[in-house]
Enzyme design. Structure first.
Site, PDB file in Angstrom:
ATOM      1  N   GLY A 252       5.787  36.547  15.207  1.00 32.66           N
ATOM      2  CA  GLY A 252       6.017  35.501  16.198  1.00 32.66           C
ATOM      3  C   GLY A 252       6.136  36.011  17.622  1.00 32.66           C
ATOM      4  O   GLY A 252       6.588  35.293  18.517  1.00 32.66           O
TER       5      GLY A 252
ATOM      6  N   LYS B 187       6.143  28.086   7.442  1.00 35.59           N
ATOM      7  CA  LYS B 187       7.568  28.128   7.813  1.00 35.59           C
ATOM      8  C   LYS B 187       8.115  26.695   7.907  1.00 35.59           C
ATOM      9  O   LYS B 187       7.710  25.853   7.117  1.00 35.59           O
ATOM     10  CB  LYS B 187       7.747  28.933   9.097  1.00 35.59           C
ATOM     11  CG  LYS B 187       7.074  30.323   8.984  1.00 35.59           C
ATOM     12  CD  LYS B 187       7.403  31.258  10.100  1.00 35.59           C
ATOM     13  CE  LYS B 187       6.681  32.590   9.876  1.00 35.59           C
ATOM     14  NZ  LYS B 187       6.974  33.594  10.872  1.00 35.59           N
TER      15      LYS B 187
ATOM     16  N   GLU C 167       5.062  43.265   6.885  1.00 39.53           N
ATOM     17  CA  GLU C 167       5.273  42.470   8.094  1.00 39.53           C
ATOM     18  C   GLU C 167       6.294  43.169   8.989  1.00 39.53           C
ATOM     19  O   GLU C 167       7.509  42.975   8.819  1.00 39.53           O
ATOM     20  CB  GLU C 167       5.807  41.079   7.727  1.00 39.53           C
ATOM     21  CG  GLU C 167       4.859  40.233   6.918  1.00 39.53           C
ATOM     22  CD  GLU C 167       5.070  38.744   7.168  1.00 39.53           C
ATOM     23  OE1 GLU C 167       4.087  38.055   7.450  1.00 39.53           O
ATOM     24  OE2 GLU C 167       6.221  38.273   7.110  1.00 39.53           O
TER      25      GLU C 167
ATOM     26  N   GLU D 254      12.669  36.694   7.976  1.00 40.13           N
ATOM     27  CA  GLU D 254      13.505  35.588   8.476  1.00 40.13           C
ATOM     28  C   GLU D 254      14.592  35.245   7.456  1.00 40.13           C
ATOM     29  O   GLU D 254      15.713  34.893   7.826  1.00 40.13           O
ATOM     30  CB  GLU D 254      12.616  34.375   8.802  1.00 40.13           C
ATOM     31  CG  GLU D 254      11.827  34.613  10.088  1.00 40.13           C
ATOM     32  CD  GLU D 254      10.488  33.915  10.177  1.00 40.13           C
ATOM     33  OE1 GLU D 254      10.237  32.961   9.415  1.00 40.13           O
ATOM     34  OE2 GLU D 254       9.669  34.338  11.026  1.00 40.13           O
TER      35      GLU D 254
ATOM     36  N   SER E  55       1.736  38.239  13.890  1.00 42.36           N
ATOM     37  CA  SER E  55       0.851  37.885  15.009  1.00 42.36           C
ATOM     38  C   SER E  55      -0.639  38.083  14.711  1.00 42.36           C
ATOM     39  O   SER E  55      -1.410  38.476  15.583  1.00 42.36           O
ATOM     40  CB  SER E  55       1.253  38.647  16.278  1.00 42.36           C
ATOM     41  OG  SER E  55       2.556  38.263  16.691  1.00 42.36           O
TER      42      SER E  55
ATOM     43  N   HIS F 215      11.020  37.718   2.921  1.00 39.50           N
ATOM     44  CA  HIS F 215      10.581  37.538   4.316  1.00 39.50           C
ATOM     45  C   HIS F 215      11.702  37.938   5.276  1.00 39.50           C
ATOM     46  O   HIS F 215      12.876  37.662   5.011  1.00 39.50           O
ATOM     47  CB  HIS F 215      10.169  36.084   4.549  1.00 39.50           C
ATOM     48  CG  HIS F 215       9.381  35.918   5.822  1.00 39.50           C
ATOM     49  ND1 HIS F 215       9.982  35.869   7.047  1.00 39.50           N
ATOM     50  CD2 HIS F 215       8.050  35.844   6.041  1.00 39.50           C
ATOM     51  CE1 HIS F 215       9.037  35.755   7.978  1.00 39.50           C
ATOM     52  NE2 HIS F 215       7.864  35.744   7.396  1.00 39.50           N
TER      53      HIS F 215
ATOM     54  N   ASN G 241       1.691  30.956   5.987  1.00 37.54           N
ATOM     55  CA  ASN G 241       3.111  30.640   5.855  1.00 37.54           C
ATOM     56  C   ASN G 241       3.465  29.655   6.966  1.00 37.54           C
ATOM     57  O   ASN G 241       3.601  30.042   8.121  1.00 37.54           O
ATOM     58  CB  ASN G 241       3.937  31.931   5.968  1.00 37.54           C
ATOM     59  CG  ASN G 241       5.437  31.664   5.944  1.00 37.54           C
ATOM     60  OD1 ASN G 241       5.871  30.539   5.689  1.00 37.54           O
ATOM     61  ND2 ASN G 241       6.224  32.699   6.204  1.00 37.54           N
TER      62      ASN G 241
HETATM   63  P1  13P Z   1       3.286  34.998  12.921  1.00 34.82           P
HETATM   64  O1  13P Z   1       1.855  35.065  12.407  1.00 34.82           O
HETATM   65  O2  13P Z   1       3.613  33.712  13.578  1.00 34.82           O
HETATM   66  O3  13P Z   1       3.633  36.206  13.729  1.00 34.82           O
HETATM   67  O4  13P Z   1       4.221  35.046  11.607  1.00 34.82           O
HETATM   68  C1  13P Z   1       3.993  36.011  10.645  1.00 34.82           C
HETATM   69  C2  13P Z   1       4.812  35.727   9.457  1.00 34.82           C
HETATM   70  O5  13P Z   1       6.026  35.823   9.498  1.00 34.82           O
HETATM   71  C3  13P Z   1       4.139  35.292   8.227  1.00 34.82           C
HETATM   72  O6  13P Z   1       5.011  35.293   7.143  1.00 34.82           O
END
Ligand code: 13P
Length: 251
Positions: free
Chosen positions: A173, A11, A167, A97, A213, A95, A9
């Site tokens: 992150g 982003k 997740e 976010e 992560s 997600h 992903n």
């Molecule tokens: P990170 O791997 O940067 O923690 O992000 C995970 C994520 O949100 C994948 O959708």
């Protein structure tokens, strides 16, 4: 036997030229998709270039969002059919976010999931608790309610086009991944929920990714868990070496 699936992903990262550099390094690795499904979720602006580059490589594309309407006056939005038209097999929905920064609730996510399935898109459906919820011992309750409302009204046959991604929000992150045991516990819980709701064979065949992560250093022990069938990778998917490392540790 569930075939592992590793998704990147991206982003809101990578200009077209940067996407091109990254994907060229990935497709140089000829055996990459032998034992693992690989999915890339670039920003919409890089879909066309990535589509061209991955052609014939076995790597699949995902969009990072859709709106549930099929067309019309929805400035700034993208439909499921548009993603399919851009070469996507998958879309990431639910997600954290999107849930937190863009206020997407379970009802909206459910509409988006139905719209995606209706237009033959496969869905990577994300669920997960916040740190506060984990500390209050609410992880199971939260994940169960996200699953229940997100999947409401779906037929058992729809689940064939679904991947669940667990997740935990506190692991996204932050550099602080769930331990393999913590992740396995929730993955097992998710599979048990799916068994109760959709039956044993659906629960056994559906793939559940872990995300939060994931990196080259922790992926092997996470992927070794019985109910973890792959990874949804954020920042480590922006670097070819680390993404390839994660894929290889999954295979
Ligand atoms: P990170 O791997 O940067 O923690 O992000 C995970 C994520 O949100 C994948 O959708």
């Amino acid at each position: 036997m569930r075939r592992p699936v590793v998704a990147g992903n991206w982003k809101m990262n990578l200009l077209q030229s940067e996407a091109e550099d990254l994907v060229k390094q990935l497709i140089d690795q000829k055996e990459l998709t032998r034992n693992v499904d690989i999915v890339l979720a670039p920003p919409f602006t890089a879909l066309a270039i990535v589509r061209k580059l991955v052609h014939g490589s076995g790597i699949q594309l995902a969009g990072q969002n859709i709106y549930f309407e099929s067309n019309g006056a929805w400035t700034g939005e993208i439909s499921a059919a548009m993603l399919r038209d851009s070469g996507c097999k998958y879309v990431i929905l639910g997600h954290s976010e999107r849930r937190s920064y863009f206020h997407e609730d379970d009802v909206l996510i459910n509409k988006k999931i139905k719209a995606a399935l209706n237009d033959e898109l496969h869905v990577i459906f994300c669920v997960g608790e916040t740190l506060e919820q984990r500390e209050q011992n609410e992880t199971r309750e939260i994940v169960e309610s996200q699953l229940k409302f997100g999947l409401e009204g779906l037929a058992t046959s729809d689940l064939e086009k679904l991947i669940i991604a667990y997740e935990p929000v506190w692991a996204i992150g932050t550099g602080k991944n769930a331990t393999p045991e913590q992740a396995q516990e929730v993955h097992h819980f998710i599979r048990a929920f799916l068994e109760t709701t959709f039956g044993k064979s659906t629960a056994e065949s559906i793939r559940i990714q872990y995300g939060g992560s994931v990196n080259q250093g922790n992926s092997k022990s996470l992927m070794a868990q019985k109910d973890i069938d792959g990874a949804l990778v954020g920042s480590a998917s922006l670097n070819a070496e680390s993404f390839i490392g994660i894929i290889n540790s999954t295979a």
